[in-house]
Design an enzyme around this catalytic site. Structure first.
Site, mmCIF file in Angstrom:
data_model
loop_
_atom_site.group_PDB
_atom_site.id
_atom_site.type_symbol
_atom_site.label_atom_id
_atom_site.label_comp_id
_atom_site.label_asym_id
_atom_site.label_seq_id
_atom_site.Cartn_x
_atom_site.Cartn_y
_atom_site.Cartn_z
ATOM 1 N N SER A 199 -27.522 -39.106 5.379
ATOM 2 C CA SER A 199 -28.908 -39.564 5.433
ATOM 3 C C SER A 199 -29.451 -39.802 4.030
ATOM 4 O O SER A 199 -28.867 -39.336 3.042
ATOM 5 C CB SER A 199 -29.716 -38.461 6.152
ATOM 6 O OG SER A 199 -31.093 -38.613 5.966
ATOM 7 N N GLY A 200 -30.546 -40.542 3.949
ATOM 8 C CA GLY A 200 -31.367 -40.629 2.745
ATOM 9 C C GLY A 200 -30.645 -40.977 1.454
ATOM 10 O O GLY A 200 -29.831 -41.910 1.387
ATOM 11 N N TYR A 207 -39.327 -24.039 -1.979
ATOM 12 C CA TYR A 207 -38.500 -25.226 -2.237
ATOM 13 C C TYR A 207 -38.442 -25.493 -3.750
ATOM 14 O O TYR A 207 -37.367 -25.730 -4.322
ATOM 15 C CB TYR A 207 -39.101 -26.432 -1.493
ATOM 16 C CG TYR A 207 -38.467 -27.743 -1.851
ATOM 17 C CD1 TYR A 207 -37.155 -28.044 -1.454
ATOM 18 C CD2 TYR A 207 -39.162 -28.709 -2.595
ATOM 19 C CE1 TYR A 207 -36.568 -29.253 -1.798
ATOM 20 C CE2 TYR A 207 -38.573 -29.920 -2.942
ATOM 21 C CZ TYR A 207 -37.282 -30.186 -2.536
ATOM 22 O OH TYR A 207 -36.694 -31.380 -2.872
ATOM 23 N N ILE A 247 -19.769 -36.152 -1.811
ATOM 24 C CA ILE A 247 -21.240 -36.137 -1.797
ATOM 25 C C ILE A 247 -21.722 -35.304 -0.608
ATOM 26 O O ILE A 247 -21.466 -35.656 0.548
ATOM 27 C CB ILE A 247 -21.826 -37.563 -1.663
ATOM 28 C CG1 ILE A 247 -21.202 -38.504 -2.693
ATOM 29 C CG2 ILE A 247 -23.357 -37.536 -1.787
ATOM 30 C CD1 ILE A 247 -21.576 -39.979 -2.501
ATOM 31 N N THR A 248 -22.429 -34.211 -0.872
ATOM 32 C CA THR A 248 -22.991 -33.440 0.238
ATOM 33 C C THR A 248 -24.287 -34.113 0.705
ATOM 34 O O THR A 248 -24.949 -34.817 -0.058
ATOM 35 C CB THR A 248 -23.276 -31.971 -0.154
ATOM 36 O OG1 THR A 248 -24.338 -31.944 -1.118
ATOM 37 C CG2 THR A 248 -22.045 -31.280 -0.706
ATOM 38 N N GLY A 249 -24.611 -33.898 1.970
ATOM 39 C CA GLY A 249 -25.849 -34.486 2.502
ATOM 40 C C GLY A 249 -25.811 -36.003 2.492
ATOM 41 O O GLY A 249 -26.832 -36.652 2.258
HETATM 42 N N1 NAP Z 1 -37.057 -37.306 -0.518
HETATM 43 C C1 NAP Z 1 -37.660 -36.936 -1.617
HETATM 44 O O1 NAP Z 1 -38.807 -37.347 -1.901
HETATM 45 C C2 NAP Z 1 -36.985 -36.021 -2.599
HETATM 46 C C3 NAP Z 1 -37.634 -35.758 -3.820
HETATM 47 C C4 NAP Z 1 -37.012 -34.915 -4.741
HETATM 48 C C5 NAP Z 1 -35.771 -34.387 -4.449
HETATM 49 N N2 NAP Z 1 -35.168 -34.641 -3.245
HETATM 50 C C6 NAP Z 1 -33.857 -34.023 -2.981
HETATM 51 O O2 NAP Z 1 -32.947 -35.027 -2.596
HETATM 52 C C7 NAP Z 1 -31.900 -34.450 -1.813
HETATM 53 C C8 NAP Z 1 -31.621 -35.337 -0.607
HETATM 54 O O3 NAP Z 1 -32.761 -35.370 0.209
HETATM 55 P P1 NAP Z 1 -33.218 -36.646 1.056
HETATM 56 O O4 NAP Z 1 -34.592 -36.966 0.614
HETATM 57 O O5 NAP Z 1 -32.181 -37.696 1.050
HETATM 58 O O6 NAP Z 1 -33.370 -35.955 2.496
HETATM 59 P P2 NAP Z 1 -32.632 -36.178 3.906
HETATM 60 O O7 NAP Z 1 -32.703 -37.607 4.315
HETATM 61 O O8 NAP Z 1 -33.250 -35.160 4.812
HETATM 62 O O9 NAP Z 1 -31.133 -35.790 3.598
HETATM 63 C C9 NAP Z 1 -30.730 -34.464 3.430
HETATM 64 C C10 NAP Z 1 -29.253 -34.348 3.692
HETATM 65 O O10 NAP Z 1 -28.885 -32.961 3.589
HETATM 66 C C11 NAP Z 1 -28.157 -32.604 4.747
HETATM 67 N N3 NAP Z 1 -28.293 -31.188 5.102
HETATM 68 C C12 NAP Z 1 -29.427 -30.483 5.317
HETATM 69 N N4 NAP Z 1 -29.129 -29.235 5.692
HETATM 70 C C13 NAP Z 1 -27.772 -29.147 5.711
HETATM 71 C C14 NAP Z 1 -26.855 -28.123 6.037
HETATM 72 N N5 NAP Z 1 -27.253 -26.914 6.473
HETATM 73 N N6 NAP Z 1 -25.535 -28.384 5.960
HETATM 74 C C15 NAP Z 1 -25.096 -29.602 5.568
HETATM 75 N N7 NAP Z 1 -25.904 -30.624 5.258
HETATM 76 C C16 NAP Z 1 -27.236 -30.384 5.331
HETATM 77 C C17 NAP Z 1 -28.730 -33.481 5.843
HETATM 78 O O11 NAP Z 1 -27.850 -33.528 6.955
HETATM 79 P P3 NAP Z 1 -28.352 -34.015 8.427
HETATM 80 O O12 NAP Z 1 -28.247 -35.523 8.397
HETATM 81 O O13 NAP Z 1 -27.365 -33.373 9.326
HETATM 82 O O14 NAP Z 1 -29.744 -33.523 8.595
HETATM 83 C C18 NAP Z 1 -28.873 -34.794 5.103
HETATM 84 O O15 NAP Z 1 -27.631 -35.487 5.037
HETATM 85 C C19 NAP Z 1 -32.366 -33.039 -1.477
HETATM 86 O O16 NAP Z 1 -31.666 -32.110 -2.289
HETATM 87 C C20 NAP Z 1 -33.845 -33.035 -1.850
HETATM 88 O O17 NAP Z 1 -34.273 -31.755 -2.273
HETATM 89 C C21 NAP Z 1 -35.745 -35.446 -2.330
#
Ligand code: NAP
Length: 289
Positions: A20-21, A171, A15-17
């Site tokens: 967090s979250g 985005y 799982i990438t990312g």
């Molecule tokens: N939150 C929403 O409302 C929402 C809605 C629709 C879709 N999404 C999608 O859901 C996915 C997860 O987002 P989230 O809401 O859980 O946000 P998040 O809490 O900011 O998590 C994002 C994750 O991606 C990692 N990441 C970012 N840049 C990176 C890089 N250069 N190299 C490696 N890892 C990197 C972050 O690592 P760090 O911990 O090091 O920062 C973090 O683990 C994303 O693809 C987002 O587009 C989110």
């Protein structure tokens, strides 16, 4: 947490990312179902902290951390190589890492950052791991997209937004690219036993958007109390990764466990092929293959 999706014992998941979250909540849930989880993060401290949290909350010690800054193609390649050296199977690949940026920046590869992390990194990583996924079939590729796809336009003349940059539409374009990639991948994988699906997780209160300042940061701060929890936001992703209900289901875009429609361009095979070919070019995939 609802673990009624079924057991994941003996399944290897990357799982990438997942520091967090939504990614972290997914790692906890799948590890709690017995999966061997590879957590991918870019920062050693945040990575180690997330690793301990995931092990602790899932009561599963079979969770490991791999580090890679996914904005750098060399690091995506190193991550894939290390994974292939360490693990002989991959049952579920979750492309989840993503971000939105209010200001245009470029990666060290000279590529617009949002496009590089949200689209090119999963494109490259998936292709580099495809053989292992095929050997492990039935297996699954899941990419976290977003209904922000509706704001996105794929302009093949300016995929890196050099002429015009606005954070949310850019985005949205990358999230539309996630869907086009998934639909094209599913076509290419027909008959292999590897499925490819993507999803919208809802509006989820995570660290998403916190890398920005100004109006965009304010927007996410104000909106957070009204958003889903990461666990709620991860529900459809966890279901796609683990449920027998989606055995063999491929080439679909989901929200709340239901198939939803993408923007029209995602159903255009020529547009999807063009995006694939440009992505191959920008990642040097064919050269290295
Ligand atoms: N939150 C929403 O409302 C929402 C809605 C629709 C879709 N999404 C999608 O859901 C996915 C997860 O987002 P989230 O809401 O859980 O946000 P998040 O809490 O900011 O998590 C994002 C994750 O991606 C990692 N990441 C970012 N840049 C990176 C890089 N250069 N190299 C490696 N890892 C990197 C972050 O690592 P760090 O911990 O090091 O920062 C973090 O683990 C994303 O693809 C987002 O587009 C989110």
């Amino acid at each position: 947490m609802d673990n009624s999706n079924g057991g994941m014992g003996g399944k290897r998941v990357l799982i990438t990312g997942s520091t967090s979250g939504i990614g972290k909540a997914t790692a906890v849930a799948l590890a709690a179902m017995g999966a061997d989880v590879v957590v991918v993060g870019r920062n050693p401290e945040r990575g180690e902290a997330a690793l301990e949290e995931i092990k602790d909350q899932s009561h599963n010690e079979s969770v490991e951390l791999m580090l890679a800054d996914l904005s750098v193609q060399g690091e995506v390649r190193r991550l894939a190589e290390e994974f292939l050296e360490r693990h002989d199977r991959l049952d579920v690949l979750v492309n989840n890492a993503g971000l939105v940026q209010s200001k245009r920046t470029e990666t060290s590869d000279g590529i617009e950052t949002t496009f590089a992390i949200n689209h090119l990194a999963p494109f490259l990583l998936t292709n580099l791991l495809l053989e292992r996924l095929e050997k492990s079939a039935p297996s699954r590729v899941i990419t976290v997209s977003s209904e922000a796809q509706r704001w996105g336009n794929v302009d093949f003349e300016d995929l890196q937004s050099r002429r015009k940059y606005r954070g949310f539409p850019v985005y949205g374009m990358t999230k539309l690219a996630n869907i086009m990639f998934t639909y094209e991948l599913a076509e290419r994988l027909k008959g292999t036993g590897v499925t490819a699906n993507c999803l919208h997780p809802g509006s989820v209160g995570t660290n998403f958007g916190k890398n920005n300042r100004g109006p965009m940061a304010l927007f996410f701060r104000v909106a957070k109390p009204f958003m889903r929890s990461p666990e709620q936001g991860a529900d459809t992703l966890i279901w796609l990764a683990s449920s027998p209900e989606v055995d063999g289901v491929s080439g679909k875009y989901f929200s709340d466990r239901e198939e939803i429609e993408a923007k029209k361009v995602a159903y255009d095979p020529a547009a999807r092929r063009t995006l694939w070919e440009i992505s191959e070019d920008l990642t040097g995939l064919e050269v290295a293959a």
